[in-house]
Write a protein that holds these residues in place. Structure first.
Motif, PDB file in Angstrom:
ATOM      1  N   TRP A 221       6.592  26.532  51.116  1.00 44.19           N
ATOM      2  CA  TRP A 221       6.542  26.275  52.558  1.00 44.19           C
ATOM      3  C   TRP A 221       6.698  24.788  52.883  1.00 44.19           C
ATOM      4  N   GLY A 222       6.958  23.989  51.889  1.00 43.72           N
ATOM      5  CA  GLY A 222       7.060  22.550  52.106  1.00 43.72           C
ATOM      6  C   GLY A 222       8.224  22.179  53.017  1.00 43.72           C
ATOM      7  N   LEU A 223       8.035  21.137  53.799  1.00 44.59           N
ATOM      8  CA  LEU A 223       9.067  20.684  54.734  1.00 44.59           C
ATOM      9  C   LEU A 223      10.012  19.703  54.053  1.00 44.59           C
ATOM     10  N   ASN A 224      11.258  19.728  54.494  1.00 43.59           N
ATOM     11  CA  ASN A 224      12.246  18.789  53.992  1.00 43.59           C
ATOM     12  C   ASN A 224      12.188  17.485  54.790  1.00 43.59           C
ATOM     13  N   PRO A 225      12.757  16.415  54.276  1.00 41.92           N
ATOM     14  CA  PRO A 225      12.734  15.134  55.017  1.00 41.92           C
ATOM     15  C   PRO A 225      13.336  15.230  56.418  1.00 41.92           C
ATOM     16  N   ASN A 226      14.359  16.100  56.589  1.00 41.58           N
ATOM     17  CA  ASN A 226      14.979  16.215  57.915  1.00 41.58           C
ATOM     18  C   ASN A 226      14.156  17.043  58.887  1.00 41.58           C
ATOM     19  N   HIS A 227      12.960  17.497  58.461  1.00 41.64           N
ATOM     20  CA  HIS A 227      12.064  18.242  59.343  1.00 41.64           C
ATOM     21  C   HIS A 227      11.027  17.338  60.006  1.00 41.64           C
ATOM     22  N   PHE A 228      11.134  16.025  59.812  1.00 42.39           N
ATOM     23  CA  PHE A 228      10.142  15.089  60.347  1.00 42.39           C
ATOM     24  C   PHE A 228      10.779  14.130  61.344  1.00 42.39           C
ATOM     25  N   VAL A 229       9.926  13.583  62.209  1.00 43.79           N
ATOM     26  CA  VAL A 229      10.342  12.504  63.105  1.00 43.79           C
ATOM     27  C   VAL A 229      10.846  11.339  62.267  1.00 43.79           C
ATOM     28  N   SER A 230      11.866  10.654  62.765  1.00 44.11           N
ATOM     29  CA  SER A 230      12.404   9.514  62.030  1.00 44.11           C
ATOM     30  C   SER A 230      12.729   8.387  63.007  1.00 44.11           C
ATOM     31  N   ILE A 231      11.765   7.467  63.178  1.00 43.28           N
ATOM     32  CA  ILE A 231      12.036   6.271  63.969  1.00 43.28           C
ATOM     33  C   ILE A 231      12.043   5.076  63.022  1.00 43.28           C
ATOM     34  N   PRO A 232      12.797   4.055  63.329  1.00 43.75           N
ATOM     35  CA  PRO A 232      12.921   2.910  62.414  1.00 43.75           C
ATOM     36  C   PRO A 232      11.577   2.211  62.180  1.00 43.75           C
ATOM     37  N   VAL A 233      11.335   1.834  60.949  1.00 43.50           N
ATOM     38  CA  VAL A 233      10.146   1.049  60.591  1.00 43.50           C
ATOM     39  C   VAL A 233      10.592  -0.394  60.411  1.00 43.50           C
ATOM     40  N   VAL A 234      10.031  -1.288  61.197  1.00 37.78           N
ATOM     41  CA  VAL A 234      10.465  -2.682  61.157  1.00 37.78           C
ATOM     42  C   VAL A 234       9.374  -3.551  60.547  1.00 37.78           C
ATOM     43  N   SER A 235       9.811  -4.609  59.883  1.00 34.06           N
ATOM     44  CA  SER A 235       8.862  -5.515  59.239  1.00 34.06           C
ATOM     45  C   SER A 235       8.900  -6.925  59.818  1.00 34.06           C
ATOM     46  N   SER A 236       9.773  -7.138  60.810  1.00 33.95           N
ATOM     47  CA  SER A 236       9.856  -8.463  61.420  1.00 33.95           C
ATOM     48  C   SER A 236      10.315  -8.329  62.867  1.00 33.95           C
ATOM     49  N   ALA A 344       2.012   1.344  69.611  1.00 30.70           N
ATOM     50  CA  ALA A 344       2.263   2.369  68.592  1.00 30.70           C
ATOM     51  C   ALA A 344       3.647   2.216  67.983  1.00 30.70           C
ATOM     52  N   LEU A 345       4.630   1.876  68.825  1.00 32.04           N
ATOM     53  CA  LEU A 345       5.998   1.721  68.354  1.00 32.04           C
ATOM     54  C   LEU A 345       6.115   0.570  67.360  1.00 32.04           C
ATOM     55  N   VAL A 346       5.360  -0.494  67.592  1.00 29.43           N
ATOM     56  CA  VAL A 346       5.443  -1.691  66.749  1.00 29.43           C
ATOM     57  C   VAL A 346       4.517  -1.599  65.551  1.00 29.43           C
ATOM     58  N   ALA A 347       3.299  -1.063  65.762  1.00 30.66           N
ATOM     59  CA  ALA A 347       2.262  -1.157  64.737  1.00 30.66           C
ATOM     60  C   ALA A 347       2.207   0.039  63.793  1.00 30.66           C
ATOM     61  N   ILE A 348       2.500   1.258  64.280  1.00 25.61           N
ATOM     62  CA  ILE A 348       2.279   2.442  63.423  1.00 25.61           C
ATOM     63  C   ILE A 348       3.507   3.355  63.354  1.00 25.61           C
ATOM     64  N   PRO A 349       4.712   2.814  63.194  1.00 25.26           N
ATOM     65  CA  PRO A 349       5.876   3.709  63.108  1.00 25.26           C
ATOM     66  C   PRO A 349       5.819   4.629  61.896  1.00 25.26           C
ATOM     67  N   SER A 350       5.206   4.174  60.806  1.00 25.82           N
ATOM     68  CA  SER A 350       5.116   5.011  59.603  1.00 25.82           C
ATOM     69  C   SER A 350       4.274   6.252  59.857  1.00 25.82           C
ATOM     70  N   LEU A 351       3.204   6.088  60.642  1.00 25.99           N
ATOM     71  CA  LEU A 351       2.368   7.239  60.980  1.00 25.99           C
ATOM     72  C   LEU A 351       3.106   8.201  61.903  1.00 25.99           C
ATOM     73  N   ILE A 352       3.875   7.659  62.833  1.00 26.48           N
ATOM     74  CA  ILE A 352       4.649   8.509  63.741  1.00 26.48           C
ATOM     75  C   ILE A 352       5.663   9.343  62.959  1.00 26.48           C
ATOM     76  N   ASN A 353       6.213   8.786  61.886  1.00 28.11           N
ATOM     77  CA  ASN A 353       7.214   9.500  61.095  1.00 28.11           C
ATOM     78  C   ASN A 353       6.622  10.630  60.259  1.00 28.11           C
ATOM     79  N   LEU A 354       5.311  10.782  60.279  1.00 21.17           N
ATOM     80  CA  LEU A 354       4.666  11.911  59.594  1.00 21.17           C
ATOM     81  C   LEU A 354       4.637  13.163  60.467  1.00 21.17           C
ATOM     82  N   ILE A 355       5.045  13.040  61.731  1.00 24.09           N
ATOM     83  CA  ILE A 355       4.970  14.171  62.669  1.00 24.09           C
ATOM     84  C   ILE A 355       6.132  15.134  62.409  1.00 24.09           C
TER      85      ILE A 355
END
Length: 524
Positions: A221-236, A344-355
């Motif tokens: 039942w595992g989800l594939n990578p294309n089953h998740f939200v994908s917003i850019p993660v920025v470091s600068s 949220a967009l700037v600080a936690i994009p990695s968490l958003i991509n877990l949705i």
């Protein structure tokens, strides 16, 4: 005086902050998954959805005069946006249309066109919203069960329906389907549990979806990578600024861009005005939002969104009602919600991509159902066929063609019923026997236009043979069109030649300034 007003505003802000700050957090939790889901349904970058929410919160709320309205990307525009991006061929070209749409709204606000929504038949507007709901549901069903646009289903030459269904079921990701079904159950039943319903249901859906996706990892039942939200993660900061997309001004003379822009401006303005009206009814203080100022705010917001790479926005009833129900008092709650979205967009994009995307699909399915609720169809039906038929035609036309064409067809059908009602209500007619005479009385309505010419003419020239006296009474009329006056004068001459007795009371085409009574005796 400016200093006095600013001081009063700051005092008001401090006084209401204890209500607005908690409300802003609730609105943020509701808005974040909706921003992502609407961007996904619109075929736009997910970053654009959140960016639009930020602009709607910080820019629009700062200008708007509505205390409770919250703006952002709207489900009602997804069909237009998806089609426009595809038809214009490039997202940058679409952004130019959004920018122009904002300018059109700004001009409408300056011209005080805030009452424009009152000139569209309500049956057509409700039909438009219901059709948008149905379209959203149809487009989200594949994502709800883990399918993507890459899945193409074809019937085997020898397999028929059996092979078709086998292909579908083999492509379904059951982990995504379980997350979606459970999310729908939470969205439906969570608000009914008094002990926990202060926590927004969309937030619970996101948390449960993330938890289940982690639990399903590594299993069938595992989800594939294309089953998740994908917003850019920025470091600068440089990477962050690189996420913004700017409009292609070289397409300024493209007529298709202007058609899309005007369409977005009209639909977004109507949806905003409808939302504002609904939100004012939710306001416990019964404040009245200035509609012209709201159009100006929306215009500036859409110009900013188009300039930076966002989606078109409106005042959104889902966010606004959440704001009112959470105890928001002033515009501060909407402004703070925009700040939280930016953080949220700037600080936690990695968490958003877990949705999981199936979470967002569930939220949009629930939103689509509320727009196209069967109870709405039943309610409109009970109002009569003159309301239901334009409503139903609008729904079918939009689903079968596109939004602009469907609304146009709906307005034509609604106009037919409006004209028919106008013709039927142009006069009252009755025949009674007085003094051994059969007297026909035609009492004209308050407004008699050229559209009423034919029914009045038909009624006068098809009187029963037993009638020997006619009274045409216009004392209630404030206006009678010249064409109708001409018909009455022609009938007068015709009646006299046939030996009918006729009486005209206050029959003139200008606003009544005096009362005239004329009685012509039977000609021998």
């Amino acid at each position: 005086m400016l200093g006095t007003r600013m001081s009063a505003f700051l005092k008001l802000s401090k006084r209401d902050l204890k209500y607005d700050l908690p409300a802003s957090i609730v609105v943020f939790l509701v808005a974040l998954p909706l921003c992502l889901g609407i961007a996904m349904a619109s075929g736009a970058p997910l970053f654009a959805g959140v960016l639009t929410g930020v602009i709607g919160g910080i820019v629009v709320a700062s200008i708007s005069g509505s205390p409770l309205s919250v703006s952002g990307p709207a489900a009602g525009l997804t069909v237009i946006v998806l089609g426009a991006i595809q038809d214009l061929g490039a997202y940058e070209t679409f952004l130019l249309a959004v920018l122009i749409a904002g300018a059109v709204q700004l001009v409408l606000g300056i011209l005080k066109a805030g009452m424009i929504g009152n000139y569209f038949p309500s049956a057509v507007i409700l039909g438009m919203l219901a059709a948008i709901g149905i379209t959203i549901i149809l487009k989200q069903l594949p994502l709800a069960v883990g399918l993507s646009e890459s899945h193409a289903f074809e019937l085997d030459n020898g397999g028929g329906i059996s092979a078709f269904t086998d292909t579908i079921f083999s492509a379904v990701n059951w982990g995504a389907a379980i997350i979606c079904f459970l999310s729908l159950a939470i969205l439906i039943y969570w608000p009914k549990i008094k002990t926990v319903n202060k926590v927004p249901a969309p937030l619970v859906v996101v948390l449960v979806g993330v938890g289940l996706s982690i639990a399903f990892a590594g299993s069938s039942w595992g989800l594939n990578p294309n089953h998740f939200v994908s917003i850019p993660v920025v470091s600068s900061f440089t990477e962050f600024t690189g996420l913004f997309i700017f409009p292609d001004f070289t397409q300024i003379l493209n007529k298709d861009v202007w058609i899309v822009a005007v369409t977005i401006a009209i639909i977004a303005s109507l949806e905003t005005l409808l939302s504002i009206e609904a939100v004012d009814k939710l306001d416990p203080f019964k404040r009245n939002s200035p509609t012209n100022r709201e159009l100006v705010a929306q215009g500036i917001g859409n110009m900013t969104s188009g300039l930076l790479g966002g989606l078109p926005m409106t005042s959104v009833i889902v966010r606004s009602s959440a704001n009112a129900n959470a105890g928001g008092r002033t515009r501060q709650s909407a402004i703070f919600h925009g700040i939280w979205l930016l953080a949220a967009l700037v600080a936690i994009p990695s968490l958003i991509n877990l949705i999981p995307l199936s979470c967002l699909a569930a939220i949009l399915l629930h939103t689509g159902y509320k727009l196209a609720n069967p109870a709405l169809f039943k309610k409109i039906y009970h109002k009569g066929l003159d309301q239901f038929i334009p409503f139903a035609v609008t729904v079918v036309a939009i689903v079968a063609t596109d939004l602009l064409m469907g609304v146009g067809i709906g307005i034509v059908v609604a106009t037919f019923y409006i004209l028919r009602a106008n013709m039927q209500n142009a006069y009252k007619f009755n025949i009674e026997e007085t003094d051994f005479k059969n007297e026909a009385t035609l009492t004209l309505a308050e407004e008699v236009s050229f559209l009423n010419k034919v029914p009045i003419q038909q009624k006068l020239y098809n009187l029963p043979k037993s009638v020997n006296r006619v009274v045409i009474d216009g004392h209630n009329s404030k206006f009678i069109d010249k064409d109708v006056i001409e018909v009455i004068k022609d009938f007068e001459q015709n009646a006299l030649s046939k030996g009918l007795e006729i009486e005209l009371n206050d029959v003139n085409y200008k606003k009544k300034t005096y009362r005239k009574k004329q009685k012509l005796q039977k000609v021998i």
